[in-house]
Design an enzyme around this catalytic site. Structure first.
Site, PDB file in Angstrom:
ATOM      1  N   GLU A 124     -41.523  22.604 -26.559  1.00 52.82           N
ATOM      2  CA  GLU A 124     -40.421  21.791 -26.008  1.00 52.82           C
ATOM      3  C   GLU A 124     -40.545  21.679 -24.486  1.00 52.82           C
ATOM      4  O   GLU A 124     -40.320  20.615 -23.909  1.00 52.82           O
ATOM      5  CB  GLU A 124     -39.081  22.406 -26.420  1.00 52.82           C
ATOM      6  CG  GLU A 124     -38.865  22.307 -27.926  1.00 52.82           C
ATOM      7  CD  GLU A 124     -37.560  22.924 -28.393  1.00 52.82           C
ATOM      8  OE1 GLU A 124     -37.391  24.145 -28.235  1.00 52.82           O
ATOM      9  OE2 GLU A 124     -36.699  22.187 -28.904  1.00 52.82           O
ATOM     10  N   GLY A 159     -40.044  26.751 -28.210  1.00 52.60           N
ATOM     11  CA  GLY A 159     -39.594  26.392 -26.865  1.00 52.60           C
ATOM     12  C   GLY A 159     -40.753  26.114 -25.910  1.00 52.60           C
ATOM     13  O   GLY A 159     -40.585  25.369 -24.941  1.00 52.60           O
ATOM     14  N   ALA A 207     -39.368  30.456 -27.327  1.00 58.39           N
ATOM     15  CA  ALA A 207     -38.288  31.195 -26.681  1.00 58.39           C
ATOM     16  C   ALA A 207     -38.443  32.655 -27.095  1.00 58.39           C
ATOM     17  O   ALA A 207     -39.068  32.959 -28.119  1.00 58.39           O
ATOM     18  CB  ALA A 207     -36.948  30.651 -27.149  1.00 58.39           C
TER      19      ALA A 207
HETATM   20  C1  HXC Z   1     -40.737  37.348 -28.262  1.00 59.80           C
HETATM   21  C2  HXC Z   1     -42.966  37.377 -28.770  1.00 59.80           C
HETATM   22  C3  HXC Z   1     -42.924  36.009 -29.131  1.00 59.80           C
HETATM   23  C4  HXC Z   1     -41.684  35.338 -29.031  1.00 59.80           C
HETATM   24  C5  HXC Z   1     -44.930  36.726 -29.408  1.00 59.80           C
HETATM   25  N1  HXC Z   1     -44.227  37.772 -28.956  1.00 59.80           N
HETATM   26  N2  HXC Z   1     -44.174  35.651 -29.528  1.00 59.80           N
HETATM   27  N3  HXC Z   1     -41.891  38.032 -28.337  1.00 59.80           N
HETATM   28  N4  HXC Z   1     -40.621  36.039 -28.593  1.00 59.80           N
HETATM   29  N5  HXC Z   1     -41.564  34.050 -29.290  1.00 59.80           N
HETATM   30  C6  HXC Z   1     -44.688  39.133 -28.708  1.00 59.80           C
HETATM   31  C7  HXC Z   1     -44.928  39.905 -29.997  1.00 59.80           C
HETATM   32  O1  HXC Z   1     -43.732  40.396 -30.503  1.00 59.80           O
HETATM   33  C8  HXC Z   1     -45.872  40.966 -29.535  1.00 59.80           C
HETATM   34  O2  HXC Z   1     -45.149  41.981 -28.887  1.00 59.80           O
HETATM   35  C9  HXC Z   1     -46.725  40.259 -28.471  1.00 59.80           C
HETATM   36  O3  HXC Z   1     -45.954  39.125 -28.076  1.00 59.80           O
HETATM   37  C10 HXC Z   1     -48.046  39.768 -29.033  1.00 59.80           C
HETATM   38  O4  HXC Z   1     -47.793  38.985 -30.180  1.00 59.80           O
HETATM   39  P1  HXC Z   1     -48.482  39.246 -31.595  1.00 59.80           P
HETATM   40  O5  HXC Z   1     -47.587  38.692 -32.624  1.00 59.80           O
HETATM   41  O6  HXC Z   1     -48.892  40.685 -31.733  1.00 59.80           O
HETATM   42  O7  HXC Z   1     -49.821  38.386 -31.436  1.00 59.80           O
HETATM   43  P2  HXC Z   1     -50.639  37.666 -32.591  1.00 59.80           P
HETATM   44  O8  HXC Z   1     -50.777  38.562 -33.787  1.00 59.80           O
HETATM   45  O9  HXC Z   1     -51.879  37.175 -31.951  1.00 59.80           O
HETATM   46  O10 HXC Z   1     -49.750  36.429 -33.060  1.00 59.80           O
HETATM   47  C11 HXC Z   1     -49.486  35.378 -32.141  1.00 59.80           C
HETATM   48  C12 HXC Z   1     -48.343  34.472 -32.675  1.00 59.80           C
HETATM   49  C13 HXC Z   1     -47.123  35.331 -33.023  1.00 59.80           C
HETATM   50  C14 HXC Z   1     -48.833  33.719 -33.918  1.00 59.80           C
HETATM   51  C15 HXC Z   1     -48.047  33.450 -31.579  1.00 59.80           C
HETATM   52  O11 HXC Z   1     -46.833  36.165 -31.881  1.00 59.80           O
HETATM   53  C16 HXC Z   1     -45.879  34.541 -33.318  1.00 59.80           C
HETATM   54  O12 HXC Z   1     -45.761  33.986 -34.417  1.00 59.80           O
HETATM   55  N6  HXC Z   1     -44.936  34.502 -32.374  1.00 59.80           N
HETATM   56  C17 HXC Z   1     -43.637  33.878 -32.582  1.00 59.80           C
HETATM   57  C18 HXC Z   1     -43.755  32.381 -32.517  1.00 59.80           C
HETATM   58  C19 HXC Z   1     -42.405  31.686 -32.738  1.00 59.80           C
HETATM   59  O13 HXC Z   1     -41.792  31.846 -33.814  1.00 59.80           O
HETATM   60  N7  HXC Z   1     -41.966  30.930 -31.763  1.00 59.80           N
HETATM   61  C20 HXC Z   1     -40.716  30.186 -31.826  1.00 59.80           C
HETATM   62  C21 HXC Z   1     -39.621  30.986 -31.249  1.00 59.80           C
HETATM   63  S1  HXC Z   1     -38.062  30.237 -31.474  1.00 59.80           S
HETATM   64  P3  HXC Z   1     -45.364  43.534 -29.227  1.00 59.80           P
HETATM   65  O14 HXC Z   1     -44.288  44.210 -28.436  1.00 59.80           O
HETATM   66  O15 HXC Z   1     -45.290  43.701 -30.669  1.00 59.80           O
HETATM   67  O16 HXC Z   1     -46.754  43.792 -28.684  1.00 59.80           O
HETATM   68  C22 HXC Z   1     -37.958  29.101 -30.281  1.00 59.80           C
HETATM   69  C23 HXC Z   1     -36.649  28.347 -30.260  1.00 59.80           C
HETATM   70  C24 HXC Z   1     -36.469  27.504 -29.044  1.00 59.80           C
HETATM   71  O17 HXC Z   1     -38.817  28.893 -29.496  1.00 59.80           O
HETATM   72  C25 HXC Z   1     -35.093  26.933 -29.069  1.00 59.80           C
HETATM   73  C26 HXC Z   1     -34.573  26.501 -27.719  1.00 59.80           C
HETATM   74  C27 HXC Z   1     -34.479  27.554 -26.726  1.00 59.80           C
END
Ligand code: HXC
Length: 257
Positions: free
Chosen positions: A111, A108, A65
């Site tokens: 999911e 998400g 998400a």
């Molecule tokens: C918003 C996101 C994002 C996310 C990545 N980005 N994941 N933005 N929400 N979930 C954005 C980053 O901020 C970044 O933007 C760009 O995408 C590229 O990501 P990087 O981090 O620079 O890439 P990388 O170093 O290759 O790392 C990839 C990654 C990392 C390991 C996937 O992005 C990451 O850990 N993302 C978050 C994963 C996460 O925690 N997901 C769960 C979310 S909670 P900028 O602007 O900096 O370029 C969830 C809850 C669901 O899903 C509940 C029900 C709805």
């Protein structure tokens, strides 16, 4: 509808939705989820379409998400508002949906993939429910669906540590149906979808509904449900055609009747 966060195509009898927010690794924001639901709803009501494929990009199916959108939310606003409304709509689709997963499939994103009927993964796929690292837990079915796919031991491991699982482990423990080379992912997913769409649509839908029953009911209830639908298939033209074609050594021509 003009879509901004997804690309929608029709390939023969298959609907293809490609998640398209590359700048955010396909993070699922509310606008994207609404567009996805709209596209699926269109496919559901288009008789010519028999199966849908949801794909992402090479680097990410979806990295979860959208954390930037979620970060500002408060409890009361979320409870009273529409946060998470529509997130589980995909689990209600009656026609089959295949998730074609390459790269990150997180939170998400996983999911969403688990709400599809079949997950086909590229060798590059990486799965995790990393919500715990953000001070939350999965909220779109992850705590309930992951143990049903891979059992409690591995689900607890994934959800409590937030660790990533690679495609080999995901196939070994039953999260994904097939693992294919990255360059074959879309082709293989579309081919599986086309095969499904070539069969009798009502029979396919009944089979999907019946398999899903296995997740939600006791064995005796599930087999009774199966028996009822199985017998009802003998009232269809497609059952007659399928069996007649076998006996006449030709390909069946299903009409969805
Ligand atoms: C918003 C996101 C994002 C996310 C990545 N980005 N994941 N933005 N929400 N979930 C954005 C980053 O901020 C970044 O933007 C760009 O995408 C590229 O990501 P990087 O981090 O620079 O890439 P990388 O170093 O290759 O790392 C990839 C990654 C990392 C390991 C996937 O992005 C990451 O850990 N993302 C978050 C994963 C996460 O925690 N997901 C769960 C979310 S909670 P900028 O602007 O900096 O370029 C969830 C809850 C669901 O899903 C509940 C029900 C709805």
């Amino acid at each position: 509808m003009a879509y901004k966060n997804i690309i929608v195509e029709i390939r023969g009898k298959v609907g293809l939705v490609t998640l398209n927010r590359p700048q955010a690794l396909n993070a699922l924001n509310e606008a994207l989820v609404a567009e996805l639901n709209e596209a699926l709803s269109d496919f559901e009501s288009t008789p010519e379409i028999g199966c849908t494929v949801i794909a992402g990009a090479e680097k990410a199916f979806a990295a979860g998400a959208d954390v930037k959108e979620m970060a500002q939310k408060g409890y009361i606003e979320s409870y009273l508002g529409k946060f998470l409304d529509g997130w589980t709509r995909i689990a209600e689709t009656r026609k089959p949906v295949i998730a074609a997963v390459s790269g990150f499939c997180l939170g998400g994103g996983l999911e969403l993939a688990m709400m599809c009927d079949i997950i086909i993964a590229s060798e590059t796929a990486r799965f995790a429910l990393p919500e715990i690292t953000l001070g939350i837990m999965p909220g779109a079915g992850g705590t309930q669906r992951l143990p049903r796919f891979i059992g409690k031991a591995k689900a607890m491991d994934m959800i409590l540590t937030g660790r990533m699982m690679d495609a080999t482990e995901a196939e070994r423990c039953g999260l994904v149906a097939r693992v294919v080379a990255p360059e074959r992912l879309l082709e293989e997913s579309l081919a599986a979808a086309a095969k499904i769409a070539s069969y009798s649509q009502p029979i396919v839908m009944m089979a999907k509904e019946t398999v899903n029953r296995a997740q939600e009911t006791a064995l005796s209830e599930g087999t009774r449900f199966e028996r009822r639908l199985f017998l009802s298939m003998f009232a269809t033209d497609d059952q007659k055609e399928g069996m007649k074609a076998f006996i006449e050594k030709r390909k069946p021509s299903f009409r969805g009747r």
